[in-house]
Design a protein around this motif. Structure first.
Motif, short mmCIF file in Angstrom:
data_model
loop_
_atom_site.label_atom_id
_atom_site.label_comp_id
_atom_site.label_asym_id
_atom_site.label_seq_id
_atom_site.Cartn_x
_atom_site.Cartn_y
_atom_site.Cartn_z
N GLY A 50 63.53 38.64 4.74
CA GLY A 50 64.97 38.56 4.97
C GLY A 50 65.75 39.72 4.38
O GLY A 50 66.95 39.88 4.65
N LEU A 51 65.06 40.54 3.56
CA LEU A 51 65.73 41.73 3.02
C LEU A 51 65.77 42.80 4.10
O LEU A 51 64.74 43.22 4.62
N PRO A 101 57.01 36.41 9.33
CA PRO A 101 56.99 35.45 8.22
C PRO A 101 56.24 35.97 6.98
O PRO A 101 56.44 35.46 5.89
N GLY A 102 55.39 36.97 7.13
CA GLY A 102 54.69 37.55 5.99
C GLY A 102 55.31 38.87 5.59
O GLY A 102 56.31 39.32 6.15
N GLY A 103 54.69 39.52 4.60
CA GLY A 103 55.12 40.86 4.21
C GLY A 103 56.10 40.90 3.06
O GLY A 103 56.41 41.97 2.54
N GLY A 104 56.62 39.74 2.65
CA GLY A 104 57.60 39.72 1.58
C GLY A 104 56.95 39.70 0.20
O GLY A 104 55.80 39.30 0.05
N THR A 105 57.68 40.15 -0.79
CA THR A 105 57.24 40.10 -2.19
C THR A 105 58.39 39.55 -3.02
O THR A 105 59.50 39.32 -2.51
N LYS A 106 58.14 39.35 -4.30
CA LYS A 106 59.20 38.86 -5.18
C LYS A 106 60.35 39.86 -5.24
O LYS A 106 61.52 39.50 -5.26
N GLY A 124 66.19 32.44 7.53
CA GLY A 124 65.81 31.99 8.86
C GLY A 124 64.45 32.50 9.25
O GLY A 124 63.75 33.16 8.47
N ASP A 125 64.07 32.21 10.50
CA ASP A 125 62.78 32.69 10.97
C ASP A 125 62.88 34.15 11.40
O ASP A 125 63.95 34.77 11.31
N ARG A 126 61.77 34.70 11.84
CA ARG A 126 61.70 36.12 12.19
C ARG A 126 62.77 36.52 13.20
O ARG A 126 63.48 37.52 13.04
#
Length: 411
Positions: free
Chosen positions: A365-366, A355-360, A386-388
């Motif tokens: 999900g990428l 659920p973490g680790g994403g940026t703009k 969706g979820d992990r």
């Protein structure tokens, strides 16, 4: 004939067990042209069970119960049914002898509670339980039929197949035959739009069902025999396949990995996987196929950047310039696993499952997937939601379908 399935058991109402019996019975009834209009669940309570019988028989000719045939005080399915129909039960000697024999083999004595399992009305059709001590039974009362089956699936299913299906066939003048087509790479609504008026067909009917990462279309024909039904299905199936093309990957219970396993072995190709965000899911799906040992060489879970560099030969400068989640890294991972394993085909995945680790710039999900085959490398960007777990599963399904289409298009 209209049927209602009534599951008896407080444990089902409480969610302690899943009612798989109803699914099984409904499917098998549809096979012989008997239609289930309602499914109900009632707890182990005399008054509520009696009410359930009363309601069920106001809307169905056939009621099939599961559960409540055991030896304990809360097993009331039979007793309340006999009371409902105003019937008196007597000892069924054959059933009691069978119960005694089961107990004798395990050096036990039949208790009074177990003996009650062998009591039935004299006009009931008693169904032998070859897998337990709770016989089932059928009660015919006017134009109403009650079938009572044990709750444990390992007892219910054999009894249903051995005794109930043959009994019920006399009530069915028509049968239903279905052909399931499995579709991937296109959503349910898009596929339904493509099929258009075919979904309005009355016999055979065409019905879509969405599953995780794929869609199934069930073509169902009603006819007097199987040959006639299959003849009705054939032209509709051909139209569905023509419209949806390569999006149809299989039929019946065929799974994606089975199709891939067969394609790989038929073509004499070997494969290896390099996974980051999917963490071995791609390899695990391929290994589900029993004959994959002829093709699958190895799977590497290269989660860290250091692992990508040391195990696959991904360039440090590529990681610094583009980041681990990129077309460039997915490409080098696919090439690297091909080189280090000696496989004809290399698959790669790298992404942000959350659920973490994403940026703009690189949100959760990428995912980038890569395929190296015959010296050519293809990568794709996926933007999944969706979820992990769902993101990882969808990435896995997508890369496997990417591989399937590549194998179909190559000579």
């Amino acid at each position: 004939m209209k049927c209602e399935i009534l599951a008896v058991g407080t444990e089902i109402l409480l969610g302690d067990i899943v009612n798989t019996n109803a699914q099984y019975i409904a499917k098998r009834l549809s096979d012989i042209g008997i239609f289930v209009y309602h499914q109900s669940v009632v707890g182990d309570n005399p008054e509520r069970l009696k009410e359930a019988y009363d309601l069920a028989f106001t809307r169905a000719d056939l009621v099939i119960t599961t559960g409540g045939l055991g030896p304990t005080k809360d097993d009331l399915t039979k007793e309340i049914a006999f009371e409902y129909f105003g019937k008196t039960s007597v000892l069924h000697e054959e059933s009691f002898k069978y119960i005694e024999e089961v107990f004798r083999k395990s050096n036990r004595t039949v208790s009074v509670s177990n003996k009650k399992q062998a009591f039935f009305p004299s006009d009931a059709i008693v169904l032998k339980n070859n897998n337990g001590t709770a016989p089932g039974c059928i009660i015919e009362e006017g134009d109403k039929v009650l079938v009572m089956l044990p709750g444990p699936p390992r007892e219910m299913k054999p009894m249903f197949e051995e005794s109930v299906i043959p009994y019920l066939k006399k009530f069915s003048k028509e049968i239903l035959v279905s052909k399931v087509l499995r579709v991937i790479g296109i959503g349910e609504s898009a596929a339904a739009d493509m099929l258009g008026d075919l979904l309005d067909n009355e016999n055979p009917t065409v019905a879509p069902y969405a599953k995780e990462g794929e869609v199934t279309f069930r073509v169902t024909a009603k006819a007097s025999n199987e040959e006639e039904a299959k003849a009705l299905i054939a032209p509709i199936e051909a139209k569905v396949r023509e419209i949806l093309g390569d999006n149809v990957y299989g039929e019946g219970n065929t799974c994606l990995e089975e199709v891939l396993g067969q394609l790989l072995t038929e073509k004499g190709l070997t494969i290896a996987t390099a996974e980051s965000c999917t963490g071995g899911m791609v390899a695990a799906r391929l290994i589900n196929y029993g004959g994959i040992s002829a093709s699958f060489l190895e799977g590497a879970v290269t989660y860290s950047n250091d692992a990508k560099i040391s195990r696959l030969g991904v360039k440090e400068e590529t990681l610094k310039e583009y980041g681990a989640v990129s077309h460039e890294v997915a490409e080098e991972m696919a090439i690297g696993i091909c080189k280090t394993s000696g496989a004809h085909i290399g698959l790669s995945t790298t992404g942000i499952a959350g659920p973490g680790g994403g940026t703009k710039e690189k949100p959760v999900g990428l995912v980038y997937i890569g395929l190296c085959y015959g010296g050519e490398v293809v990568t794709r960007e996926l933007n999944l939601s969706g979820d992990r777990q769902k993101i990882r599963q969808r990435a896995t399904i997508t890369i496997l379908d990417m591989l399937r289409r590549e194998l179909l298009s190559s000579k």
